[in-house]
Design an enzyme around this catalytic site. Structure first.
Site, PDB file in Angstrom:
ATOM      1  N   ASP A  82       0.856  -1.189   0.000  1.00 16.12           N
ATOM      2  CA  ASP A  82       0.000   0.000   0.000  1.00 16.12           C
ATOM      3  C   ASP A  82       0.899   1.249   0.000  1.00 16.12           C
ATOM      4  O   ASP A  82       1.908   1.290   0.721  1.00 16.12           O
ATOM      5  CB  ASP A  82      -0.852  -0.062   1.290  1.00 16.12           C
ATOM      6  CG  ASP A  82      -1.900   1.019   1.369  1.00 16.12           C
ATOM      7  OD1 ASP A  82      -2.387   1.455   0.317  1.00 16.12           O
ATOM      8  OD2 ASP A  82      -2.241   1.410   2.509  1.00 16.12           O
ATOM      9  N   GLU A 134      -2.871   6.053  -7.668  1.00 17.69           N
ATOM     10  CA  GLU A 134      -3.775   7.074  -7.107  1.00 17.69           C
ATOM     11  C   GLU A 134      -3.701   8.348  -7.928  1.00 17.69           C
ATOM     12  O   GLU A 134      -2.632   8.779  -8.342  1.00 17.69           O
ATOM     13  CB  GLU A 134      -3.377   7.355  -5.645  1.00 17.69           C
ATOM     14  CG  GLU A 134      -4.236   8.429  -4.980  1.00 17.69           C
ATOM     15  CD  GLU A 134      -3.905   8.594  -3.483  1.00 17.69           C
ATOM     16  OE1 GLU A 134      -3.641   7.580  -2.804  1.00 17.69           O
ATOM     17  OE2 GLU A 134      -3.888   9.750  -3.014  1.00 17.69           O
ATOM     18  N   HIS A 178      -7.140   9.582   5.306  1.00 19.06           N
ATOM     19  CA  HIS A 178      -6.568   8.566   6.192  1.00 19.06           C
ATOM     20  C   HIS A 178      -6.672   9.022   7.644  1.00 19.06           C
ATOM     21  O   HIS A 178      -6.643  10.218   7.918  1.00 19.06           O
ATOM     22  CB  HIS A 178      -5.088   8.349   5.862  1.00 19.06           C
ATOM     23  CG  HIS A 178      -4.851   7.777   4.493  1.00 19.06           C
ATOM     24  ND1 HIS A 178      -4.223   8.472   3.495  1.00 19.06           N
ATOM     25  CD2 HIS A 178      -5.177   6.573   3.973  1.00 19.06           C
ATOM     26  CE1 HIS A 178      -4.145   7.702   2.408  1.00 19.06           C
ATOM     27  NE2 HIS A 178      -4.726   6.548   2.669  1.00 19.06           N
ATOM     28  N   GLY A 179      -6.774   8.088   8.560  1.00 18.44           N
ATOM     29  CA  GLY A 179      -6.794   8.423   9.987  1.00 18.44           C
ATOM     30  C   GLY A 179      -8.204   8.652  10.482  1.00 18.44           C
ATOM     31  O   GLY A 179      -9.172   8.214   9.851  1.00 18.44           O
ATOM     32  N   HIS A 206      -9.808   4.816  -0.221  1.00 18.38           N
ATOM     33  CA  HIS A 206      -8.894   4.818   0.930  1.00 18.38           C
ATOM     34  C   HIS A 206      -9.593   5.522   2.093  1.00 18.38           C
ATOM     35  O   HIS A 206     -10.620   6.165   1.920  1.00 18.38           O
ATOM     36  CB  HIS A 206      -7.600   5.562   0.581  1.00 18.38           C
ATOM     37  CG  HIS A 206      -6.662   4.766  -0.283  1.00 18.38           C
ATOM     38  ND1 HIS A 206      -5.361   4.512   0.072  1.00 18.38           N
ATOM     39  CD2 HIS A 206      -6.844   4.149  -1.472  1.00 18.38           C
ATOM     40  CE1 HIS A 206      -4.778   3.782  -0.862  1.00 18.38           C
ATOM     41  NE2 HIS A 206      -5.659   3.553  -1.824  1.00 18.38           N
ATOM     42  N   GLY A 207      -8.996   5.409   3.287  1.00 23.01           N
ATOM     43  CA  GLY A 207      -9.536   6.126   4.444  1.00 23.01           C
ATOM     44  C   GLY A 207     -10.835   5.536   4.945  1.00 23.01           C
ATOM     45  O   GLY A 207     -11.768   6.257   5.311  1.00 23.01           O
ATOM     46  N   GLY A 208     -10.918   4.201   5.014  1.00 22.03           N
ATOM     47  CA  GLY A 208     -12.169   3.538   5.381  1.00 22.03           C
ATOM     48  C   GLY A 208     -12.588   3.697   6.841  1.00 22.03           C
ATOM     49  O   GLY A 208     -13.781   3.613   7.142  1.00 22.03           O
ATOM     50  N   THR A 209     -11.637   3.955   7.720  1.00 33.58           N
ATOM     51  CA  THR A 209     -11.987   4.055   9.148  1.00 33.58           C
ATOM     52  C   THR A 209     -12.940   5.216   9.404  1.00 33.58           C
ATOM     53  O   THR A 209     -12.632   6.356   9.049  1.00 33.58           O
ATOM     54  CB  THR A 209     -10.707   4.246   9.996  1.00 33.58           C
ATOM     55  OG1 THR A 209      -9.892   3.096   9.815  1.00 33.58           O
ATOM     56  CG2 THR A 209     -11.033   4.421  11.482  1.00 33.58           C
ATOM     57  N   VAL A 229      -8.883  -0.224   4.997  1.00 40.24           N
ATOM     58  CA  VAL A 229      -9.125   0.052   6.422  1.00 40.24           C
ATOM     59  C   VAL A 229      -7.811  -0.186   7.166  1.00 40.24           C
ATOM     60  O   VAL A 229      -7.261  -1.294   7.101  1.00 40.24           O
ATOM     61  CB  VAL A 229     -10.219  -0.876   6.991  1.00 40.24           C
ATOM     62  CG1 VAL A 229     -10.400  -0.638   8.484  1.00 40.24           C
ATOM     63  CG2 VAL A 229     -11.544  -0.678   6.256  1.00 40.24           C
TER      64      VAL A 229
HETATM   65  P1  13P Z   1      -7.725   4.499   7.424  1.00 41.19           P
HETATM   66  O1  13P Z   1      -6.518   4.463   8.298  1.00 41.19           O
HETATM   67  O2  13P Z   1      -8.441   5.799   7.519  1.00 41.19           O
HETATM   68  O3  13P Z   1      -8.622   3.338   7.643  1.00 41.19           O
HETATM   69  O4  13P Z   1      -7.205   4.432   5.906  1.00 41.19           O
HETATM   70  C1  13P Z   1      -6.611   3.272   5.447  1.00 41.19           C
HETATM   71  C2  13P Z   1      -6.014   3.456   4.104  1.00 41.19           C
HETATM   72  O5  13P Z   1      -6.582   4.085   3.256  1.00 41.19           O
HETATM   73  C3  13P Z   1      -4.724   2.815   3.851  1.00 41.19           C
HETATM   74  O6  13P Z   1      -4.189   3.185   2.629  1.00 41.19           O
END
Ligand code: 13P
Length: 278
Positions: A82, A134, A178-179, A206-209, A229
């Site tokens: 990644d 990306e 992210h985060g 990306h940024g699933g959290t 995630v």
């Molecule tokens: P999160 O940390 O927000 O879940 O994002 C994960 C991600 O997109 C890794 O590339």
């Protein structure tokens, strides 16, 4: 030997109109927990590690562990690099046996991103591996990396980028980051729809959290076939470790089991959302 490519998993997701979960790992317990969730739900997943994590989880050590976990799993697993930052890291991951790689050229000019991504696509072909790239800039930061401001992906540029590079999956920026989000994110589904309408390449979120299940579903309906995630799994491990070490009779073995179980629960929760039909 169920180590499979991103292309294969994404194409199955496309047929089923679902998305494949891509879960970041940082140690053996996280790998075991994620693979256990895949086996328990009989659902293929991607396990991945970003280059910014390599100072604490060296690629030459965690990489072979990830590949072995996939090869020994009863469910199809893709092992993915990644956000690669250097071409040499991509080469190293391919040599270790990763079945998919990403070299993040999103901060480069459009032309340079195309040039670098094409080079990665050519290299990955030699290994039969898949490639994600990306376009636009996903916000926030991975690990302790520098935080970036969101720059939404332009749909026409996305089409041109995919045609010129021949990638297998495109990570888009639609307000995702992210985060931890400070508030529930309002993703630009209008932009996602426009990208999906002109672009034949499967899309990655990306940024699933912290994204709500219904928003995940909206993204899946509009062409997202891979969802990343990371933070939620790292939080789960951290919280489980705190609880496990606070228990009477705490020891390493109970701690190790608690870490794997926490990741398994988090991965299973996301798998169920990503598999859900509207
Ligand atoms: P999160 O940390 O927000 O879940 O994002 C994960 C991600 O997109 C890794 O590339």
């Amino acid at each position: 030997m169920p180590l499979v490519t991103l292309k294969k998993l994404i194409s199955n997701a496309e047929s089923n109109k679902t998305a494949v979960g891509a879960f970041s790992v940082g140690n053996m317990e996280m790998i075991l927990g994620a693979v256990k969730a895949a086996e328990k739900t009989d659902t293929p997943i991607i396990i991945q590690i970003a280059e910014v994590r390599l100072p604490t989880s060296p690629l030459e050590i965690i990489g072979p562990m990830m590949v072995a976990a996939a090869q020994n799993s009863s469910t199809d697993i893709c092992v993915h690099l990644d956000h690669g930052l250097n071409y040499e890291t991509v080469e190293k991951a391919l040599d270790i046996g990763f079945s998919s790689v990403m070299l993040d050229g999103s901060l480069l000019s459009f032309e340079d991103n195309i040039k670098l991504t094409r080079k990665v696509v050519e290299k990955a072909k030699e290994y039969g591996a898949s490639v994600e790239a990306e376009l636009g800039v996903v916000g926030g930061n991975e690990g302790n990396g520098k935080a970036h401001k969101v720059q939404c992906t332009d749909p026409q540029s996305a089409k041109e980028f995919c045609e010129k590079t021949g990638i297998d999956a495109l990570a888009v920026a639609i307000g995702n980051a992210h985060g931890h989000y400070k508030a529930q994110p309002e993703l630009r589904l209008d932009i996602l729809k426009q990208i999906d309408a002109v672009c034949d390449t499967p899309l990655v979120l990306h940024g699933g959290t912290g994204i709500a299940p219904e928003t995940f579903r909206d993204c899946i309906t509009n062409g997202v076939r891979k969802i990343n995630v990371a933070t939620a799994s790292f939080d789960a491990v951290t919280n489980a470790s705190k609880s496990a070490t606070a228990l009477e009779g705490a020891n390493y073995f109970k701690l190790s089991a608690a870490m794997a179980e926490a990741v398994c629960e988090n991965v299973e929760k996301h798998i169920k959302i990503f598999n859900m039909k509207n």
